[in-house]
Design an enzyme around this catalytic site. Structure first.
Site, PDB file in Angstrom:
ATOM      1  N   LYS A  52       0.569  -1.203  -0.039  1.00 44.00           N
ATOM      2  CA  LYS A  52      -0.136   0.130  -0.075  1.00 44.00           C
ATOM      3  C   LYS A  52       0.949   1.230   0.065  1.00 44.00           C
ATOM      4  O   LYS A  52       0.787   2.149  -0.777  1.00 44.00           O
ATOM      5  CB  LYS A  52      -1.025   0.116   1.293  1.00 44.00           C
ATOM      6  CG  LYS A  52      -1.989  -0.854   0.974  1.00 44.00           C
ATOM      7  CD  LYS A  52      -2.872  -1.116   2.344  1.00 44.00           C
ATOM      8  CE  LYS A  52      -3.824  -2.202   2.057  1.00 44.00           C
ATOM      9  NZ  LYS A  52      -4.599  -3.089   3.107  1.00 44.00           N
ATOM     10  N   GLN A  96      -5.314  -1.950   9.373  1.00 45.45           N
ATOM     11  CA  GLN A  96      -4.971  -3.391   8.700  1.00 45.45           C
ATOM     12  C   GLN A  96      -5.588  -4.542   9.538  1.00 45.45           C
ATOM     13  O   GLN A  96      -5.233  -4.602  10.802  1.00 45.45           O
ATOM     14  CB  GLN A  96      -3.465  -3.714   8.411  1.00 45.45           C
ATOM     15  CG  GLN A  96      -3.269  -4.843   7.605  1.00 45.45           C
ATOM     16  CD  GLN A  96      -3.784  -4.765   6.262  1.00 45.45           C
ATOM     17  OE1 GLN A  96      -3.568  -3.848   5.544  1.00 45.45           O
ATOM     18  NE2 GLN A  96      -4.447  -5.796   5.812  1.00 45.45           N
ATOM     19  N   ASP A 119     -11.418   2.391   3.551  1.00 48.64           N
ATOM     20  CA  ASP A 119     -12.015   0.959   3.652  1.00 48.64           C
ATOM     21  C   ASP A 119     -13.555   0.965   3.371  1.00 48.64           C
ATOM     22  O   ASP A 119     -13.989  -0.370   3.037  1.00 48.64           O
ATOM     23  CB  ASP A 119     -11.508   0.172   4.814  1.00 48.64           C
ATOM     24  CG  ASP A 119     -10.478  -0.585   4.359  1.00 48.64           C
ATOM     25  OD1 ASP A 119      -9.879  -0.711   3.294  1.00 48.64           O
ATOM     26  OD2 ASP A 119      -9.627  -0.885   5.415  1.00 48.64           O
TER      27      ASP A 119
END
Ligand code: NDP
Length: 284
Positions: A52, A96, A119
C-alpha cells in the site's frame, strides 16, 4: 476458451489515471494523504502494508505507516486514530485487519472518521452503500466492479451469484451488483444445492476462502467468473477459490489468481484516498 481479465493491466491503467489527477491537484497545493496502521507482526499484513505504501508513492499520494507492537492497547490505538482523524494532511485512515484478539475490531472501525474511512467499513458508509448514495466503495468489491466495467461486461438484467456473505466482500459485492441492475443471489455455507444456484449465474463471484472450491460443474457455459479468493497452498503459491484449469474452458471471461482481483483492491484504496482529498477541499 475464456478471455482472461487481466487485473494487473487494468489496475495499472487506473493507477495512471489516478496519478494524473494527483498531479493536477499538486498544482493546486493539494496532496492526498493515507495513514495505514498495522498492529502486530502478521507477515501477510506486513506485505499488504508495504504494498500500500509503495502504491501511494508511485501515485504521488503522501503516506504514513504506523507499525505498532502486538501488545499495543486498544486505548493507545484509538488515541492514534483520534490524532489522524484531526490531521489535515491525512485523508484516509486504514487499520489493517485482522487486529490482535485483545482489540475489538468493531470499536476501532467505528472510531475512524467516516470522512476518512477509505476502506468503507464504518456503519455510516455501509449504510450509504445500501442506499446507493455513497462516498467510498469498499475496495475489493469496487475492484470487481471496475474489472467488469473495464472488460465491457454489463450487469443489467444478468443473473449474478455471489458465493460468500462477509461484511468486507460478499455483502457489499451483492449490493454493488444490485446497484448495477443485476438480479442478485447471495450464497453461503448454509445454501442448499449450491451448484444448482451457481449454475444459474451469468456472472459468478467467488469469495469463499477455499482453494479450488468452484469447479466446472458449478458454472454455466459462457458465464463470467470472478475469483476474489486468495489462498496460500502448501508450496507457498497463491491460488483462488476457483479451479481455474477446469472452469476456464467453460467460462466466457475469468480472472486469474494472482493477477485478477488482487491488484485492484489497492488501486481502489488509492481512488478512495484521492476522492476523500478532493471532498475535503470541496472539489467534486
Ligand atoms: P470470510 O471467511 O469472511 O467469508 C467466507 C464466506 O464464504 C462466508 O460467508 C461463508 O459462509 C462462505 N462459505 C464458506 N464455506 C462455504 C461453503 N462450503 N459453501 C458456500 N459458502 C461458503 O472471507 P472473506 O469474505 O473475508 O474473503 C473471502 C476470500 O477472499 C478469502 O480467500 C480472502 O483471502 C479473499 N479476499 C481477497 C481480497 C483481495 O484483495 N482480492 C480482499 C479480501 C478478501 P458463512 O457466512 O455461512 O460462514
Amino acid at each position: 476458451m475464456a478471455k482472461i481479465i487481466n487485473g494487473k493491466e487494468i489496475s495499472e491503467k487506473i493507477r495512471l489515471r489516478i496519478a494524473e489527477e494527483v498531479k493536477e491537484l499538486a498544482a493546486k497545493d493539494i496532496v492526498p494523504g493515507l495513514a495505514v496502521i498495522l498492529v502486530g507482526e502478521d507477515p501477510a499484513s506486513q506485505v499488504y502494508v508495504r504494498n500500500k505504501k509503495r502504491a501511494c508513492e508511485q501515485a504521488g499520494i503522501y503516506s504514513e505507516s504506523y507499525e505498532l507492537p502486538g501488545d499495543t492497547s486498544q486505548e493507545e490505538l484509538l488515541k492514534l486514530i483520534d490524532k489522524l482523524n484531526n490531521d489535515p494532511k491525512i485523508n484516509g485512515i486504514l487499520a489493517q485487519l485482522p487486529l490482535p484478539g485483545h482489540i475489538d475490531e468493531e470499536t476501532v472501525i467505528n472510531h475512524i472518521s467516516p470522512e476518512k474511512d477509505v476502506d468503507a467499513f464504518h456503519p455510516i458508509n455501509v449504510g450509504k452503500i445500501m442506499i446507493g448514495n455513497y462516498d467510498f466503495l469498499p475496495c475489493t468489491p469496487a475492484g470487481v466492479m471496475a474489472l467488469l466495467e473495464e472488460s465491457g461486461i454489463d450487469c443489467a438484467g444478468k443473473e449474478c451469484v455471489v458465493v460468500g456473505r462477509s461484511n468486507i466482500v460478499g455483502k457489499p459485492q451483492a449490493m454493488l451488483l444490485l446497484h448495477s441492475h443485476g438480479t442478485v443471489t447471495i450464497c453461503h455455507s448454509r445454501t442448499k444445492n449450491l451448484a444448482e444456484v451457481t449454475r444459474r449465474a451469468d456472472i459468478l463471484i467467488a469469495a469463499v476462502g477455499k482453494p479450488d472450491f468452484i469447479t466446472a460443474d458449478m458454472v454455466k457455459p459462457g458465464a463470467v467468473v470472478i475469483d476474489v479468493g486468495i489462498n496460500r497452498k502448501e508450496d507457498g503459491k497463491l491460488t483462488g477459490d476457483v479451479n481455474f484449469a477446469s472452469v476456464e474452458p467453460v467460462a466466457s471471461y475469468i480472472t486469474p489468481v494472482p493477477g485478477g482481483v488482487g491488484p485492484m483492491t489497492i488501486t481502489m484504496l488509492l481512488q478512495n484516498t484521492l476522492k476523500s482529498a478532493k471532498k475535503a477541499k470541496g472539489i467534486s
